[in-house]
Design a protein around this motif. Structure first.
Motif, mmCIF file in Angstrom:
data_model
loop_
_atom_site.group_PDB
_atom_site.id
_atom_site.type_symbol
_atom_site.label_atom_id
_atom_site.label_comp_id
_atom_site.label_asym_id
_atom_site.label_seq_id
_atom_site.Cartn_x
_atom_site.Cartn_y
_atom_site.Cartn_z
ATOM 1 N N ARG A 182 -55.099 -41.337 0.992
ATOM 2 C CA ARG A 182 -54.808 -40.201 0.113
ATOM 3 C C ARG A 182 -53.348 -39.758 0.239
ATOM 4 O O ARG A 182 -52.663 -40.093 1.212
ATOM 5 N N LEU A 199 -57.218 -36.977 -4.781
ATOM 6 C CA LEU A 199 -56.522 -37.614 -3.663
ATOM 7 C C LEU A 199 -55.329 -38.447 -4.112
ATOM 8 O O LEU A 199 -54.532 -38.885 -3.275
ATOM 9 N N TRP A 229 -60.226 -41.386 0.872
ATOM 10 C CA TRP A 229 -59.642 -40.420 1.795
ATOM 11 C C TRP A 229 -58.579 -41.050 2.687
ATOM 12 O O TRP A 229 -57.542 -40.434 2.964
ATOM 13 N N ALA A 255 -61.675 -31.785 -0.794
ATOM 14 C CA ALA A 255 -61.422 -32.706 -1.908
ATOM 15 C C ALA A 255 -62.577 -32.678 -2.893
ATOM 16 O O ALA A 255 -62.386 -32.737 -4.120
#
Length: 442
Positions: free
Chosen positions: A213, A313, A210, A225
Motif C-alpha cells: 500500500r 490503498l 495491504w 482501509a
C-alpha cells in the motif's frame, strides 16, 4: 420310413435356423437399443454408490432377464465401459444406456443447482439480515452464533487465526467484512457457509493489497482501509473514479477538513435509510455524521468490493477537494474540483441537469425542488468551514510575504519594551530608596 426321417431332419434344421435367426434378431435389437435407444429410469438422476459397478447399472436399467444377459455379455467384450465412477448422473430421456455408462466412466456427474444468495456491492449488514429473515432456510448453527458475533468470527477464522488478527480480531459488527458475491445455499449450514466464505475472502483481499500500500497517517490499520473503502463504494458507480474519490478524501483529511460524505450520514440516521437527506439530517450529530465530526466513521457503512479496497490503498495523485454528480444517472460519474468556486459551478450544472430531468419525466417540480433547496442549504452550511479554511490559507500566504517586516517590527517593539521596563525598574528602585531614607530620618 427313410423319407419320414428326412422330413423330420429338415424340420429340425428349419426350426434351428428359425430359432437362431430369431435369437440373432433379438441380440441385434437388444444391442442396438443398448447403444442408441433412450435409457428409461424412474428418476431423473441416477446415483451410483461406492463399490457398485457396471453390472449393477444394467440390473437397474433392464427389466427383461434376457436383455440383462445380452447387455452383460456385450460389456464382457467391451471392458472400456466397465470402469465406472461413483456419483450422480443425469438421465435426460435422450441418452442411451451405453451413453450413461460412458458418462460414468468419464465421471461426468450432474452438477446440482443450488439456490443462491446475492450480496450486492454497497449493501450493508442490516439489509443482508433482513433478506435472511424473509427466507425459510434452516441453519441452526448460524442463528445460534449470530447472537454472539465474536464467537461467530472466531469459529469462521478457526483455521486461520493469523488472518483474524490481521483484521483486528473478532468484532461485534460484521459491517464491511463480507465480500460481495453470489453464494450457493448448500443444504447444510447455508448461511454459515456464506459468511465463512465471504469473510475469509474479504480479509484475504485486504491482506493482498495491504502489504504494498501507499502508507498514510489516516489509514493505520486494515480495518481503517475497509472503512474508507465502504465510503468510496457508496459514492461512485464507476471503477475508474474510485482512486480519484480516494484522493479527495485523503486531500481533505490532510487539510483538516471533514469528509462530508452523504452515505455515511444516511447510515447514521438508519442503516436501512429510505428517502432523501435534508438539512436536519446533516445537522443532527451521530457517530457517522461526517458533516459534524472529523475523520473516519467508527465502522464501515457497507460491503465494499475489491476495486474500492484497492483504491484506498492505491489512490490517485490529485489536488481535488470536492466532487458532485454530473447528472441523475450514476453512469455519468462526477465532476471533481480543486477549489470552492469551481465546485459551485459544478453544483449549479448538476442542479440544472436535475431540473431538466424532472421536466422530461413530467414529475411535480415543486416536490422535487425541496430536494434541491435542501442540497443548497446543506452545501452552504458544509462549505462554511471550507471557506474559513481557504481564507486562513490566504491570510497565511499574505503573512508569509510580510514576514521580514513583521520580524523587524517585533524586534523594534521588543527593544522598546525592554527600555521601558528598565526605566520602570530604575524608577522603582529609586522610589524604594527614597522611602527607606525617609523612614530612617523619621
Amino acid at each position: 420310413m427313410l423319407f419320414k426321417y428326412k422330413r423330420l431332419l429338415l424340420a429340425c434344421v428349419a426350426l434351428f435356423v428359425l430359432i437362431t435367426f430369431c435369437a440373432a434378431v433379438m441380440v441385434y435389437k437388444t444391442i442396438n437399443d443398448f447403444k442408441s435407444s433412450p435409457a428409461i429410469f424412474d428418476k431423473q438422476v441416477y446415483s451410483l454408490k461406492y463399490g457398485e459397478n457396471a453390472t449393477k447399472v444394467i440390473e437397474d436399467f433392464s427389466s427383461n432377464p434376457i436383455t440383462k444377459q445380452i447387455n452383460k455379455i456385450y460389456l464382457h467384450f467391451h471392458t472400456e465401459y466397465t470402469a465406472v465412477q461413483k456419483g450422480d448422473y443425469l438421465v435426460d430421456g435422450k441418452k442411451s444406456l451405453l451413453d450413461l455408462l460412458k458418462d460414468m466412466v468419464q465421471g461426468n456427474v450432474v452438477q446440482k443447482i443450488y439456490p443462491t444468495f446475492p450480496i450486492i456491492e454497497g449493501t450493508n449488514y442490516a439489509k443482508i439480515m433482513r433478506s435472511i429473515s424473509k427466507r425459510k432456510t434452516e441453519d441452526k448453527t448460524f442463528f445460534k452464533l449470530i447472537k454472539e458475533p465474536r464467537k461467530l468470527m472466531v469459529e469462521i477464522f478457526s483455521d486461520d487465526l493469523e488472518l483474524l488478527e490481521f483484521i483486528g480480531g473478532p468484532r461485534e459488527n460484521f459491517e464491511g467484512l463480507i465480500s460481495p458475491a453470489t453464494y450457493p445455499m448448500y443444504e447444510k449450514n447455508p448461511y454459515m457457509h456464506m459468511f465463512r466464505k465471504g469473510m475469509l475472502r474479504q480479509a484475504r483481499i485486504l491482506k493482498k493489497y495491504w502489504n504494498d500500500r501507499e502508507e498514510s497517517e489516516f489509514i493505520k490499520t486494515p480495518y481503517d482501509a475497509l472503512i474508507m473503502a465502504s465510503l468510496i463504494e457508496r459514492e461512485t458507480f464507476l471503477d475508474d473514479e474510485r482512486p480519484i474519490i480516494a484522493s479527495v478524501f485523503y486531500n481533505r483529511l490532510n487539510r483538516g477538513m471533514r469528509l462530508q460524505t452523504d452515505p455515511s450520514v444516511m447510515y447514521g440516521v438508519n442503516p436501512i435509510f429510505i428517502g432523501r437527506l435534508s438539512k436536519v439530517h446533516l445537522l443532527t450529530d451521530t457517530p457517522y455524521n461526517t458533516y459534524t465530526r472529523s475523520g473516519l466513521p467508527p465502522t464501515p457503512i457497507c460491503m465494499p468490493r475489491e476495486q474500492s479496497i484497492y483504491a484506498v490503498l492505491h489512490p490517485s495523485k490529485t489536488d481535488y477537494l470536492f466532487f458532485v454528480a454530473k447528472s441523475p444517472s450514476p453512469k455519468d460519474g462526477h465532476a471533481f474540483s480543486s477549489n470552492l468556486r469551481a465546485h459551485n459551478r459544478a453544483v449549479s450544472a448538476y442542479r440544472k441537469n436535475i431540473r431538466e430531468f424532472l421536466v422530461s419525466q413530467h414529475e411535480n417540480a415543486d416536490e422535487n425542488d425541496e430536494l434541491l433547496v435542501a442540497e443548497e442549504e446543506a452545501n452552504a452550511s458544509a462549505v462554511g468551514e471550507q471557506i474559513a479554511s481557504i481564507k486562513n490559507e490566504e491570510d497565511n500566504a499574505k503573512s508569509e510575504e510580510k514576514t521580514d517586516v513583521i520580524s523587524v517590527e517585533k524586534k523594534n517593539n521588543a527593544s522598546v519594551e525592554k527600555k521601558e521596563s528598565l526605566k520602570k525598574d530604575v524608577s522603582g528602585s529609586n522610589s524604594k530608596k527614597s522611602k527607606n531614607k525617609n523612614k530612617e530620618n523619621s
